[in-house]
Design a protein around this motif. Sequence first.
Motif, PDB file in Angstrom:
ATOM      1  N   LEU A  86      15.481  37.764 -33.509  1.00  0.00           N
ATOM      2  CA  LEU A  86      14.671  37.866 -32.082  1.00  0.00           C
ATOM      3  C   LEU A  86      14.746  37.427 -31.106  1.00  0.00           C
ATOM      4  N   GLY A  87      14.976  37.571 -29.803  1.00  0.00           N
ATOM      5  CA  GLY A  87      15.417  36.990 -28.530  1.00  0.00           C
ATOM      6  C   GLY A  87      14.372  37.031 -27.893  1.00  0.00           C
ATOM      7  N   ILE A  88      14.359  35.937 -27.306  1.00  0.00           N
ATOM      8  CA  ILE A  88      13.198  34.862 -27.026  1.00  0.00           C
ATOM      9  C   ILE A  88      13.833  34.779 -25.054  1.00  0.00           C
ATOM     10  N   ARG A  89      13.324  35.052 -23.920  1.00  0.00           N
ATOM     11  CA  ARG A  89      14.073  35.131 -22.890  1.00  0.00           C
ATOM     12  C   ARG A  89      13.039  34.796 -21.780  1.00  0.00           C
ATOM     13  N   THR A  90      13.666  32.936 -21.330  1.00  0.00           N
ATOM     14  CA  THR A  90      12.754  32.491 -20.493  1.00  0.00           C
ATOM     15  C   THR A  90      12.809  32.849 -19.337  1.00  0.00           C
ATOM     16  N   ASN A  91      12.281  33.230 -17.906  1.00  0.00           N
ATOM     17  CA  ASN A  91      12.247  32.622 -16.964  1.00  0.00           C
ATOM     18  C   ASN A  91      12.383  31.612 -16.213  1.00  0.00           C
ATOM     19  N   LEU A  92      13.410  30.522 -15.615  1.00  0.00           N
ATOM     20  CA  LEU A  92      13.358  28.926 -15.265  1.00  0.00           C
ATOM     21  C   LEU A  92      12.056  29.099 -14.144  1.00  0.00           C
ATOM     22  N   LEU A  93      12.202  29.855 -12.914  1.00  0.00           N
ATOM     23  CA  LEU A  93      11.347  30.040 -11.816  1.00  0.00           C
ATOM     24  C   LEU A  93       9.682  30.063 -11.922  1.00  0.00           C
ATOM     25  N   THR A  94       9.176  31.304 -13.089  1.00  0.00           N
ATOM     26  CA  THR A  94       7.872  30.827 -12.857  1.00  0.00           C
ATOM     27  C   THR A  94       7.730  30.745 -14.371  1.00  0.00           C
ATOM     28  N   GLY A  95       8.374  30.737 -15.359  1.00  0.00           N
ATOM     29  CA  GLY A  95       8.348  30.464 -17.086  1.00  0.00           C
ATOM     30  C   GLY A  95       7.945  31.746 -17.553  1.00  0.00           C
ATOM     31  N   ASN A  96       7.271  32.761 -17.319  1.00  0.00           N
ATOM     32  CA  ASN A  96       7.492  33.710 -18.129  1.00  0.00           C
ATOM     33  C   ASN A  96       8.601  33.963 -19.579  1.00  0.00           C
ATOM     34  N   THR A  97       8.110  34.354 -20.537  1.00  0.00           N
ATOM     35  CA  THR A  97       8.435  35.069 -22.074  1.00  0.00           C
ATOM     36  C   THR A  97       8.553  35.762 -21.920  1.00  0.00           C
ATOM     37  N   THR A  98       9.973  36.419 -22.373  1.00  0.00           N
ATOM     38  CA  THR A  98       9.677  37.905 -22.859  1.00  0.00           C
ATOM     39  C   THR A  98      10.825  38.233 -23.980  1.00  0.00           C
ATOM     40  N   SER A 125      20.494  44.897 -26.402  1.00  0.00           N
ATOM     41  CA  SER A 125      21.000  43.945 -25.394  1.00  0.00           C
ATOM     42  C   SER A 125      20.231  43.142 -24.336  1.00  0.00           C
ATOM     43  N   ALA A 126      20.229  42.924 -23.744  1.00  0.00           N
ATOM     44  CA  ALA A 126      19.220  42.036 -22.716  1.00  0.00           C
ATOM     45  C   ALA A 126      19.202  40.958 -21.159  1.00  0.00           C
ATOM     46  N   ILE A 127      18.958  41.442 -21.007  1.00  0.00           N
ATOM     47  CA  ILE A 127      19.644  40.410 -19.508  1.00  0.00           C
ATOM     48  C   ILE A 127      19.261  39.555 -18.853  1.00  0.00           C
ATOM     49  N   VAL A 128      20.301  38.544 -19.313  1.00  0.00           N
ATOM     50  CA  VAL A 128      20.361  36.550 -18.610  1.00  0.00           C
ATOM     51  C   VAL A 128      20.640  36.538 -17.631  1.00  0.00           C
ATOM     52  N   ILE A 129      20.027  35.427 -16.756  1.00  0.00           N
ATOM     53  CA  ILE A 129      20.847  35.847 -15.111  1.00  0.00           C
ATOM     54  C   ILE A 129      20.508  33.821 -15.873  1.00  0.00           C
ATOM     55  N   PRO A 130      22.091  33.857 -15.627  1.00  0.00           N
ATOM     56  CA  PRO A 130      22.465  32.298 -15.397  1.00  0.00           C
ATOM     57  C   PRO A 130      21.722  31.539 -13.747  1.00  0.00           C
ATOM     58  N   GLY A 131      20.890  30.362 -14.245  1.00  0.00           N
ATOM     59  CA  GLY A 131      20.574  29.849 -13.773  1.00  0.00           C
ATOM     60  C   GLY A 131      19.125  29.809 -12.789  1.00  0.00           C
ATOM     61  N   ILE A 132      18.912  31.248 -13.712  1.00  0.00           N
ATOM     62  CA  ILE A 132      17.359  31.605 -13.951  1.00  0.00           C
ATOM     63  C   ILE A 132      16.774  32.225 -14.644  1.00  0.00           C
ATOM     64  N   ASN A 133      18.260  32.574 -15.612  1.00  0.00           N
ATOM     65  CA  ASN A 133      16.366  32.639 -16.788  1.00  0.00           C
ATOM     66  C   ASN A 133      17.222  32.043 -18.310  1.00  0.00           C
ATOM     67  N   SER A 134      16.962  31.558 -19.335  1.00  0.00           N
ATOM     68  CA  SER A 134      17.232  30.580 -20.745  1.00  0.00           C
ATOM     69  C   SER A 134      17.174  31.685 -21.804  1.00  0.00           C
ATOM     70  N   PHE A 135      17.756  31.514 -22.534  1.00  0.00           N
ATOM     71  CA  PHE A 135      17.776  33.013 -24.183  1.00  0.00           C
ATOM     72  C   PHE A 135      17.370  32.063 -25.107  1.00  0.00           C
ATOM     73  N   LYS A 136      17.010  32.769 -26.453  1.00  0.00           N
ATOM     74  CA  LYS A 136      16.686  31.669 -27.322  1.00  0.00           C
ATOM     75  C   LYS A 136      16.639  32.590 -28.562  1.00  0.00           C
ATOM     76  N   ARG A 137      17.999  32.570 -29.328  1.00  0.00           N
ATOM     77  CA  ARG A 137      18.425  33.804 -30.469  1.00  0.00           C
ATOM     78  C   ARG A 137      17.798  33.324 -32.073  1.00  0.00           C
ATOM     79  N   ILE A 138      16.224  33.746 -32.432  1.00  0.00           N
ATOM     80  CA  ILE A 138      15.713  33.042 -33.702  1.00  0.00           C
ATOM     81  C   ILE A 138      16.212  34.353 -34.668  1.00  0.00           C
ATOM     82  N   SER A 139      16.736  34.018 -35.406  1.00  0.00           N
ATOM     83  CA  SER A 139      16.271  34.177 -36.865  1.00  0.00           C
ATOM     84  C   SER A 139      15.717  34.849 -37.987  1.00  0.00           C
ATOM     85  N   LEU A 140      15.966  36.076 -38.486  1.00  0.00           N
ATOM     86  CA  LEU A 140      14.479  36.773 -38.845  1.00  0.00           C
ATOM     87  C   LEU A 140      14.695  36.762 -40.334  1.00  0.00           C
ATOM     88  N   LYS A 141      15.313  36.227 -40.859  1.00  0.00           N
ATOM     89  CA  LYS A 141      16.318  36.364 -42.462  1.00  0.00           C
ATOM     90  C   LYS A 141      15.112  34.908 -42.615  1.00  0.00           C
TER      91      LYS A 141
END
Length: 376
Positions: free
Chosen positions: A42-54, A60-76
């Motif tokens: 599962l992927g969690i994308r965080t907007n560094l400006l607003t703090g919103n998470t998706t 595939s997911a769009i991750v803009i450097p400097g604006i978004n941070s992205f974290k992968r979490i294993s489901l195993k």
Amino acid sequence: MKPLLAKCTKLKWPLITIAVLSAIGYGVYKKPPFTTVQGNELGIRTNLLTGNTTQFKQGSAIVIPGINSFKRISLKDRVLQPKAIASSAGKEALQSLEGLSIGANVIIRYNVDETNLLNTYASIPDNDKQVVESAFYGIAYKIFSKYTVREIFSSKRDEITETLENSLKPLLANDGLALKSIQLGSIDLPSDYRKGMDSLLAEELASEKMRYTIELQKKKLQAKELEAESEKQRREISAQAEAKTQIIAAQAQEEAMKHIIPFKQRQIEQRKLEAEADTAARIQEAQGNAKARIIEADGEASARKKLAESDAYRIEQIGKANANQMAKEGELISKHPGLIQKAMVDKLSDKIQVIIAPPSTSGFVGDNLLGNGSRD
């Protein structure tokens, strides 16, 4: 100079735009704004400006450097098997209610909590096994110390496992983890205690076996008694049913006789009438046969009479014909005497051989044969 400055001023903003676009293009080239999430992640994308998470699943997911941070979490599923409490000889061995050191082979299966991942992903530790192990140790020592060795070894294993799961689940939930199951495997006991316990268990097993054997014999005896009682009741019910059946059959037979007796009487009367009718029919048939025989006898006598008359008439006619024939033959022989010799030869021709002889003086060819001819 002024026209040159004005021209430079006009060219400044396009140059700045080109520079900014070039820098953006270089950054996109070096760090593409796309990332891929695998099927077991599962992927969690965080907007560094607003703090919103998706949250993102496979794709595939769009991750803009400097604006978004992205974290992968294993489901195993993660599996943890604490080693420190596995042996009764270890320094961190578990303690029973009697104060004996024991070891336990425990398998803990857990995973991240997907139901509330957007709110808890930040609290999920990087080294989750260490966190789970620490939490488990914190509750395991307290729980195992409430039970005796015998309860831990045999009778209360399911209860201990359920208590461990109920105590560990809320602790892991605070860190964004979900407990799947806890399996309590083999229990490691001190060698001296195990020997004594083995002998005690053997005695208890023998005693338990004897108790079960006695209970089994009692149950077999009770079963036989119940079977005998059931057989007795079955026979009584069968006898009652048979008696009722016989009563019903007798009643039915009595009721049937009410209809059978008149029916038999009608049958007797009918047979009597049939016999009288048969006698009358036979008498009539005999009379008819007698009359027929009389008629046949009369017819036969008349036929024989006519036949006799016909035979007499035929004989009479034959006699007349023979007489006429003989008269004619007499006349013919008188006229031709040689015909007698011819007739005699014709009658003897199949019994004698023809011999040629001279004619006799009398003129009869048979005189020489009969010895009536002249002798020399």
